[in-house]
Design a protein around this motif. Structure first.
Motif, PDB file in Angstrom:
ATOM      1  N   TYR A  48       0.829  -1.207   0.000  1.00 41.90           N
ATOM      2  CA  TYR A  48       0.000   0.000   0.000  1.00 41.90           C
ATOM      3  C   TYR A  48       0.866   1.261   0.000  1.00 41.90           C
ATOM      4  O   TYR A  48       0.674   2.160  -0.834  1.00 41.90           O
ATOM      5  CB  TYR A  48      -0.934  -0.011   1.212  1.00 41.90           C
ATOM      6  CG  TYR A  48      -1.749   1.256   1.358  1.00 41.90           C
ATOM      7  CD1 TYR A  48      -2.954   1.409   0.678  1.00 41.90           C
ATOM      8  CD2 TYR A  48      -1.302   2.305   2.172  1.00 41.90           C
ATOM      9  CE1 TYR A  48      -3.697   2.579   0.810  1.00 41.90           C
ATOM     10  CE2 TYR A  48      -2.038   3.467   2.305  1.00 41.90           C
ATOM     11  CZ  TYR A  48      -3.234   3.603   1.633  1.00 41.90           C
ATOM     12  OH  TYR A  48      -3.955   4.763   1.752  1.00 41.90           O
ATOM     13  N   ASP A  98     -11.800   0.585   5.047  1.00 44.92           N
ATOM     14  CA  ASP A  98     -12.230   1.107   3.750  1.00 44.92           C
ATOM     15  C   ASP A  98     -12.261  -0.047   2.756  1.00 44.92           C
ATOM     16  O   ASP A  98     -11.234  -0.672   2.468  1.00 44.92           O
ATOM     17  CB  ASP A  98     -11.261   2.190   3.288  1.00 44.92           C
ATOM     18  CG  ASP A  98     -11.692   2.841   1.989  1.00 44.92           C
ATOM     19  OD1 ASP A  98     -12.758   2.470   1.456  1.00 44.92           O
ATOM     20  OD2 ASP A  98     -10.954   3.710   1.485  1.00 44.92           O
ATOM     21  N   THR A 135     -12.572  -0.051  -0.426  1.00 45.79           N
ATOM     22  CA  THR A 135     -11.762   0.185  -1.623  1.00 45.79           C
ATOM     23  C   THR A 135     -10.309  -0.223  -1.377  1.00 45.79           C
ATOM     24  O   THR A 135      -9.669  -0.854  -2.225  1.00 45.79           O
ATOM     25  CB  THR A 135     -11.828   1.670  -2.023  1.00 45.79           C
ATOM     26  OG1 THR A 135     -13.186   2.037  -2.264  1.00 45.79           O
ATOM     27  CG2 THR A 135     -11.004   1.910  -3.277  1.00 45.79           C
ATOM     28  N   THR A 136      -9.797   0.126  -0.215  1.00 47.92           N
ATOM     29  CA  THR A 136      -8.426  -0.253   0.133  1.00 47.92           C
ATOM     30  C   THR A 136      -8.282  -1.766   0.211  1.00 47.92           C
ATOM     31  O   THR A 136      -7.297  -2.340  -0.271  1.00 47.92           O
ATOM     32  CB  THR A 136      -8.022   0.378   1.478  1.00 47.92           C
ATOM     33  OG1 THR A 136      -8.149   1.801   1.385  1.00 47.92           O
ATOM     34  CG2 THR A 136      -6.596   0.021   1.839  1.00 47.92           C
ATOM     35  N   TRP A 141     -10.134  -3.999  -1.328  1.00 43.87           N
ATOM     36  CA  TRP A 141     -10.253  -4.571  -2.677  1.00 43.87           C
ATOM     37  C   TRP A 141      -8.970  -4.365  -3.466  1.00 43.87           C
ATOM     38  O   TRP A 141      -8.543  -5.265  -4.212  1.00 43.87           O
ATOM     39  CB  TRP A 141     -11.434  -3.947  -3.401  1.00 43.87           C
ATOM     40  CG  TRP A 141     -11.517  -4.355  -4.854  1.00 43.87           C
ATOM     41  CD1 TRP A 141     -11.337  -3.564  -5.946  1.00 43.87           C
ATOM     42  CD2 TRP A 141     -11.780  -5.668  -5.349  1.00 43.87           C
ATOM     43  NE1 TRP A 141     -11.467  -4.285  -7.099  1.00 43.87           N
ATOM     44  CE2 TRP A 141     -11.745  -5.592  -6.765  1.00 43.87           C
ATOM     45  CE3 TRP A 141     -12.041  -6.899  -4.745  1.00 43.87           C
ATOM     46  CZ2 TRP A 141     -11.975  -6.700  -7.578  1.00 43.87           C
ATOM     47  CZ3 TRP A 141     -12.253  -8.009  -5.557  1.00 43.87           C
ATOM     48  CH2 TRP A 141     -12.219  -7.902  -6.946  1.00 43.87           C
ATOM     49  N   ASP A 142      -8.338  -3.211  -3.324  1.00 40.72           N
ATOM     50  CA  ASP A 142      -7.089  -2.948  -4.041  1.00 40.72           C
ATOM     51  C   ASP A 142      -5.993  -3.945  -3.651  1.00 40.72           C
ATOM     52  O   ASP A 142      -5.113  -4.249  -4.464  1.00 40.72           O
ATOM     53  CB  ASP A 142      -6.606  -1.522  -3.758  1.00 40.72           C
ATOM     54  CG  ASP A 142      -7.455  -0.478  -4.460  1.00 40.72           C
ATOM     55  OD1 ASP A 142      -8.193  -0.846  -5.396  1.00 40.72           O
ATOM     56  OD2 ASP A 142      -7.398   0.709  -4.054  1.00 40.72           O
ATOM     57  N   TRP A 198      -7.655  -7.965  -5.148  1.00 45.02           N
ATOM     58  CA  TRP A 198      -7.851  -8.429  -6.521  1.00 45.02           C
ATOM     59  C   TRP A 198      -6.593  -9.011  -7.171  1.00 45.02           C
ATOM     60  O   TRP A 198      -6.698  -9.979  -7.955  1.00 45.02           O
ATOM     61  CB  TRP A 198      -8.462  -7.324  -7.403  1.00 45.02           C
ATOM     62  CG  TRP A 198      -7.562  -6.172  -7.754  1.00 45.02           C
ATOM     63  CD1 TRP A 198      -7.546  -4.946  -7.186  1.00 45.02           C
ATOM     64  CD2 TRP A 198      -6.553  -6.136  -8.773  1.00 45.02           C
ATOM     65  NE1 TRP A 198      -6.600  -4.149  -7.761  1.00 45.02           N
ATOM     66  CE2 TRP A 198      -5.980  -4.848  -8.757  1.00 45.02           C
ATOM     67  CE3 TRP A 198      -6.090  -7.055  -9.704  1.00 45.02           C
ATOM     68  CZ2 TRP A 198      -4.946  -4.473  -9.613  1.00 45.02           C
ATOM     69  CZ3 TRP A 198      -5.056  -6.690 -10.577  1.00 45.02           C
ATOM     70  CH2 TRP A 198      -4.496  -5.410 -10.516  1.00 45.02           C
TER      71      TRP A 198
END
Length: 602
Positions: free
Chosen positions: A389, A473, A475-476, A478-479, A482
């Motif tokens: 990240y 979060d 979105t975090t 999922w990033d 995936w």
């Protein structure tokens, strides 16, 4: 004080092992065994130094040209990880039942301690002289780790390792000489000295070779896939978890990472681009080679090359964009912290699965290995999730061939997932020898697993200025998820292709690309040159011999004619008394040359 203790305690401990040979023979084995059992304690002063000695510095003017050691932000985190890994490795090799005579000798313990001194010395070095000294100690001591088992594979891996090490040390020494000449004796001055030197391109080339070999930068990586499977698992853990990071530290210490707002120097731009391309090539291309391997530690070695490629891309980003440099340095160190412990747990876990992979202990071992694998892949909440990240955030906005690195780097996690799936497939298929008692192997592995969960989080939270991910979060999350899911899908496709017979079953025993990849081609080329070159040298020698003999005969005839000619000239030129002396000198020169040529043909 802490810096001195961190180096002196392991040095004295290592010295006791050979000095035990001075004791009476019945006592030698017991002394070495006792020293080996106590050896993990020698890493504790370094741990204390990172906790309470931050910012400390030691200068020894009486050593060489002056030695300076310091605990800065880069050294602090890496020394802590190095001490934990080496301490665990020493536990794994000494806190176990004695199974052979090598256990009593303490040789592996001594080489681990010597490598440890060099390794943390590289992190602590604040001047070019001490940096090179510790780098050399670390590099050559590691040969004792690779050759330990004395097998044919170990000897071959050690030969290749030593060849690459000598190349690395030679290039590094030349590069540091130029750096110091340009005013970069202190590491704080080194980047500017490299940039201001009239030999910037040459220095960067030499440093790229010197540090690139140690960091496993493609195409200088060939020693890694051979050394790791040949060495004991504990040695592989420190080779991959700590020692390759010395190359990364070299890049950070000496490469002129751009300052914010500074104009990009064309030479720096060129080398930043080269390092970026080589790093991304290593991060992605070696995955295809690694998944074809049959040995578990070889697969992990290729995973290390891929992960070091990820770190290399961060450093290259700092070379190309000054606005990103400070964040990429912190991100590279934080990622190295995570990778060192996670990969160390996987290497130490190879024998643990074999010896404790069944029953209740097997459940714990499975959970620990899966957790370490998820961390390497960068799963959410894990140390790898943090590292990936902050790394993506640090390079956002920098493009390569029109592609933002922010979107490119996550695919490294996909490659990591494929390599770890292959590693799991191989490990689960290996035979197992169940052990009933707990020994150093299991304890060392547990220590690294637990510290791998806790320590990177603490370093990221308290020692790092970067913003940490918010796992609440979606979105975090999922990033980070995936790329792993994509790797699982691709891995499932490969498994179905294997089941359908599209992938030959023989690849399970004989990989399509052998470990070491490029070095195999190089070995074939060297053997061919040695074979064909031998015949060519014979022909050249025969030709030069005939030429020399003919030259000698021609020289003799020429000398005889010159002597006769000078006799006639001297007879007719009596008024010139010095002419004879001149002629004698000329004649002497001709004769000497003729004798030298004739003598060389015997």
């Amino acid at each position: 004080m802490w810096i001195s203790l961190a180096l002196l305690v392991p040095a004295l401990t290592a010295a006791l092992i050979p000095l035990a040979g001075l004791a009476p023979r019945p006592m030698q084995g017991r002394i070495r065994r006792a020293v080996s059992v106590a050896a993990p304690i020698a890493t504790l002063p370094a741990v204390a130094m990172t906790l309470w000695g931050s910012g400390s510095q030691v200068t020894l003017d009486w050593v060489l040209t002056g030695v300076t050691l310091a605990v800065d932000d880069v050294a602090r985190s890496l020394v802590l990880i190095g001490a934990l890994l080496y301490g665990a490795a020493l536990m794994a090799v000494s806190w176990r039942k004695i199974r052979d005579s090598e256990s009593v000798s303490g040789a592996l313990t001594a080489f681990l301690l010597a490598s440890y001194i060099g390794n943390i010395g590289v992190y602590l070095a604040a001047d070019s002289v001490s940096f090179y000294l510790f780098f050399a100690i670390m590099s050559f001591s590691a040969a004792g780790l690779v050759v330990h088992y004395r097998t044919g594979a170990a000897y071959r891996a050690t030969r290749i390792y030593l060849v690459m090490t000598v190349i690395s040390e030679t290039a590094l020494l030349a590069g540091l000489i130029f750096t110091v000449q340009a005013g970069g004796k202190l590491l704080t001055d080194a980047p500017d000295a490299v940039l201001d030197s009239p030999r910037t391109g040459l220095i960067l080339t030499l440093l790229l070779i010197g540090f690139g070999i140690k960091a496993g930068t493609v195409p200088l990586h060939v020693w890694l896939p051979l050394a790791h499977p040949a060495a004991p698992p504990a040695a592989s853990a420190v080779l991959s978890g700590a020692m390759v990071k010395a190359g990364m530290v070299g890049f950070l210490r000496f490469f002129p990472l751009q300052e914010a707002g500074a104009e990009l120097d064309p030479t720096i731009e060129l080398f930043g681009t080269v390092l970026m391309v080589l790093s991304l090539l290593g991060a992605f291309a070696v995955v295809a080679i690694g998944v074809l391997q049959r040995d578990a530690k070889t697969i992990l070695a290729y995973s290390t090359i891929s992960q070091m490629g990820f770190i290399g891309a961060l450093i290259a980003a700092g070379l190309l964009d000054g606005d990103l440099a400070q964040d990429t340095i912190v991100a590279a160190v934080l990622y190295a912290v995570h990778h060192g412990l996670a990969k160390g747990a996987l290497f130490l876990g190879v024998p643990v699965i074999k010896h404790y992979g069944r029953g209740a202990a097997g459940v714990v071992v499975t959970i620990g290995m899966v957790g370490a694998g998820l961390a390497v892949a960068g799963a959410p909440i894990t140390s790898g999730g943090i590292g990936k990240y902050v790394s993506k955030e640090a390079v956002e906005g920098l493009t390569l061939a029109g592609v933002d690195l922010y979107y490119l780097l996550p695919f490294v996690a996909t490659g990591s997932t494929l390599l770890l799936l292959r590693f799991l497939w191989v490990v689960l298929g290996d035979e197992r020898e169940q052990h009933s008692r707990i020994d150093g192997e299991l304890l060392a592995w547990l220590v690294v697993c637990l510290t791998g969960i806790v320590v990177p989080w603490l370093i990221a939270a308290f020692w790092s200025p970067l913003h940490l991910p918010e796992w609440t979060d979606l979105t975090t999350v999922w990033d980070s998820t995936w790329p792993i899911l994509l790797g699982l899908v691709v891995g499932a496709g490969c498994w179905l292709a294997y089941r359908a017979g599209w992938i030959p079953a023989s690849t399970r025993q004989y990989p399509l690309i052998p470990a070491g990849d490029l070095v195999v081609v190089e070995e074939v080329a060297v053997r061919r040159i040695a074979s064909d070159g031998g015949h060519a040298l014979d022909r050249i020698h025969h030709g030069t011999t005939r030429f020399g003999q003919g030259t000698a005969r021609a020289g003799t005839v020429l000398a005889e004619r010159l002597r006769n000619g000078t006799d006639r000239v001297e007879t007719s030129q009596r008024p010139w008394p010095r002419f004879g002396t001149v002629a004698v000198v000329v004649l002497t020169v001709v004769v000497v040359v003729s004798l030298m040529v004739a003598g060389g043909t015997r």
